[in-house]
Scaffold this active site. Structure first.
Site, PDB file in Angstrom:
ATOM      1  CB  CYS A   1     -45.132  23.526 -78.083  1.00 25.38           C
ATOM      2  SG  CYS A   1     -46.819  23.146 -78.187  1.00 25.38           S
TER       3      CYS A   1
ATOM      4  CG  ASN B   1     -38.818  25.023 -84.185  1.00 22.71           C
ATOM      5  OD1 ASN B   1     -39.611  24.538 -84.911  1.00 22.71           O
ATOM      6  ND2 ASN B   1     -39.409  26.134 -83.434  1.00 22.71           N
TER       7      ASN B   1
ATOM      8  CG  HIS C   1     -40.067  21.602 -81.670  1.00 20.14           C
ATOM      9  ND1 HIS C   1     -40.110  22.800 -80.903  1.00 20.14           N
ATOM     10  CD2 HIS C   1     -40.559  21.496 -82.675  1.00 20.14           C
ATOM     11  CE1 HIS C   1     -41.088  23.631 -81.876  1.00 20.14           C
ATOM     12  NE2 HIS C   1     -41.460  22.681 -82.761  1.00 20.14           N
TER      13      HIS C   1
ATOM     14  CG  HIS D   1     -41.786  21.176 -87.540  1.00 21.44           C
ATOM     15  ND1 HIS D   1     -42.065  22.438 -87.929  1.00 21.44           N
ATOM     16  CD2 HIS D   1     -41.889  21.292 -86.126  1.00 21.44           C
ATOM     17  CE1 HIS D   1     -42.104  23.182 -86.880  1.00 21.44           C
ATOM     18  NE2 HIS D   1     -41.965  22.471 -85.792  1.00 21.44           N
TER      19      HIS D   1
ATOM     20  NE  ARG E   1     -46.027  28.269 -87.818  1.00 17.88           N
ATOM     21  CZ  ARG E   1     -45.782  27.447 -87.211  1.00 17.88           C
ATOM     22  NH1 ARG E   1     -46.496  27.285 -85.980  1.00 17.88           N
ATOM     23  NH2 ARG E   1     -45.428  26.059 -87.670  1.00 17.88           N
TER      24      ARG E   1
END
Lengths: 315, 315
Positions: free
Chosen positions: B243, B252, B212, B210, B16
């Site tokens: 992004c 990520n 990056h 989460h 995703r």
């Protein structure tokens, strides 16, 4: 976990650990520009080279000249690497502030890289200490324990062997000791564990941590080490560096990325990050054929990031 | 610092967050192979796609099909992202185990990216909860608070606003909440501070971190978060991702690098790292024109590194 240190020194080792690992040879004038700009950006400890035979590392043959120049800059601790007594004598003559003597905790790496066992290095440190004291010199001796988390030849290295070497170096007269993950085998939990034990052995004489980014963990390892009270880390501009005995190994912790991480944590490094990034851009122009690393140069500082006022440089 | 968790879930979000950020469109068959291999390697939570209009993200148009396939695999938690009630209804119909609703703590980023204010997202979560309960569905609702450390449009984001949004999401009926550093603005000290406060608000319902790697700190940030008891992290194979609203932002946290760091810390992830590296090599062949990241694939596992026996997968 004790509180983080309020100030941390980033020791720039790009001129030694960086340049010895790449093909390009910088001119003495370029190196002097690098040292001057690093000092102007606030770096207060720079390893300017290595007193090894010029036939082995021709790219570092101008070390004495660089020490002489760097010693003219105010509030700068000038370090060099010395592999043996002969190099230590040159370092003492040069009036370097500190000489780092590498010891490999991995016996296999020690024999391959230094052609000595760890205990032979310890014995050499004792001779260096005698020579330093006989000369009435102020040059500090740092025993740098490399491959402290493992190496590509031997694999794992016992923690007990690292700590034994540390005690032996201190007993032999090293003023400082440090721990290096020469080939990028460390992970944060191992760092925290070993550094806590090393602090118990050496206290404030445990001087510095040195990490490579081979498996992307250099900054995580620094963060883990910070929690043990160590407040000095080696790094190289643009992360240049590697190890001839570590195939696939990537470079050192990047000075500019590390400076950003620490600044964002509210830890004073004395470094103006924008100036350091400008220096990186300049050095990158001198090294068009080398692999450079780091991330901050590409991403830039975060929007509205404000570096806290830089405090007095740390002694 | 509390002890580290004994087990951690790496939620694979490459299908995703990774695929929505690159140009290449993988076929449904390739994605199914990816999911199957990730599951075989021990991954037990995979975000397989996003229920957004196909005209917006054609590369994720097969999400329902992927959920249906992934649901046939044993012991796999199948997640999807949903931007609104319509997406939530599709997620409920698909019988996904969990739907993540993104909320941007940065108002500027929220308006640019989601075209809603944070409070409008909270109101939508309440409607999703009502729809989920009315349908008698088991699909968990996770409110994912993005740009929690800042964003490229607005710069810094107030911690108090992140925590306010978290409380509002819980009050609106989110079963879980998570915190995302969407564009790579976090540093470890900020992570530790915010995550500690979030844990006090949400307890075990604080579900996931989460990160990056925009400024090289993804793994350092995970390490800092581990100390707060959070035991679930998003990551993407080969670190793919980014992004659209973060120029210069890199990908990520890399799943394989993170799996190595955790394994080396003695933390069970259920993942066979060699198998994950083999999958990375396969996916890399499908993405010849994309920037892939991570370090472990190049350096390899350390010599004599032995992964501890993999424990039972974590629920």
């Amino acid at each position: 976990m004790p509180p983080f240190p309020s100030a941390v020194v980033i020791r720039e080792v790009g001129l030694r650990d960086g340049l010895q690992s790449i093909q390009t040879i910088l001119s003495t004038q370029q190196k002097i520009e690098w040292i001057a700009a690093a000092h102007a950006a606030g770096q207060r400890e720079i390893e300017v080279g290595s007193f090894v035979p010029a036939r082995l590392l021709p790219q570092l043959a101008d070390t004495a000249e660089l020490v002489a120049y760097a010693k003219t800059l105010p509030d700068l601790r000038v370090s060099v690497l010395v592999p043996n007594l002969k190099g230590a004598e040159r370092a003492i003559d040069s009036r370097a502030d500190l000489m780092l003597v590498p010891l490999s905790a991995s016996h296999a790496h020690s024999l391959a890289n230094l052609r000595k066992t760890p205990d032979e290095v310890v014995a050499e440190v004792a001779r260096m200490r005698a020579a330093r004291d006989a000369a009435g010199s102020q040059t500090l001796i740092e025993g740098g324990i490399g491959t402290a988390f493992g190496c590509t030849i031997q694999g794992a290295v016992d923690q007990s062997e690292v700590l034994r070497c540390m005690q032996a170096l201190l007993d032999a007269g090293a003023d400082r000791v440090s721990i290096a993950d020469t080939v990028g085998y460390a992970s944060p939990a191992a760092v925290r564990d070993l550094f806590e034990k090393a602090r118990r052995i050496a206290g404030e004489r445990f001087w510095c941590g040195h990490f490579h980014d081979t498996r992307g963990l250099a900054l995580a390892n620094v963060y883990a080490a910070l929690g043990t009270g160590v407040a000095r880390f080696d790094a190289t501009l643009a992360g240049i560096g590697g190890c001839p005995h570590a195939p696939g190994a990537s470079g050192n912790a990047s000075s500019e990325d590390l400076a950003f991480m620490l600044a964002d944590m509210g830890i004073d490094t004395g470094i103006d990050i924008e100036q350091l990034l400008a220096l990186r851009a300049r050095v990158a122009q001198w090294l068009p054929n080398e692999t450079l690393r780091g991330t901050l140069w590409l991403a830039g500082l975060p929007k509205t990031f404000q570096q806290r006022a830089i405090q007095t440089a740390i002694a």
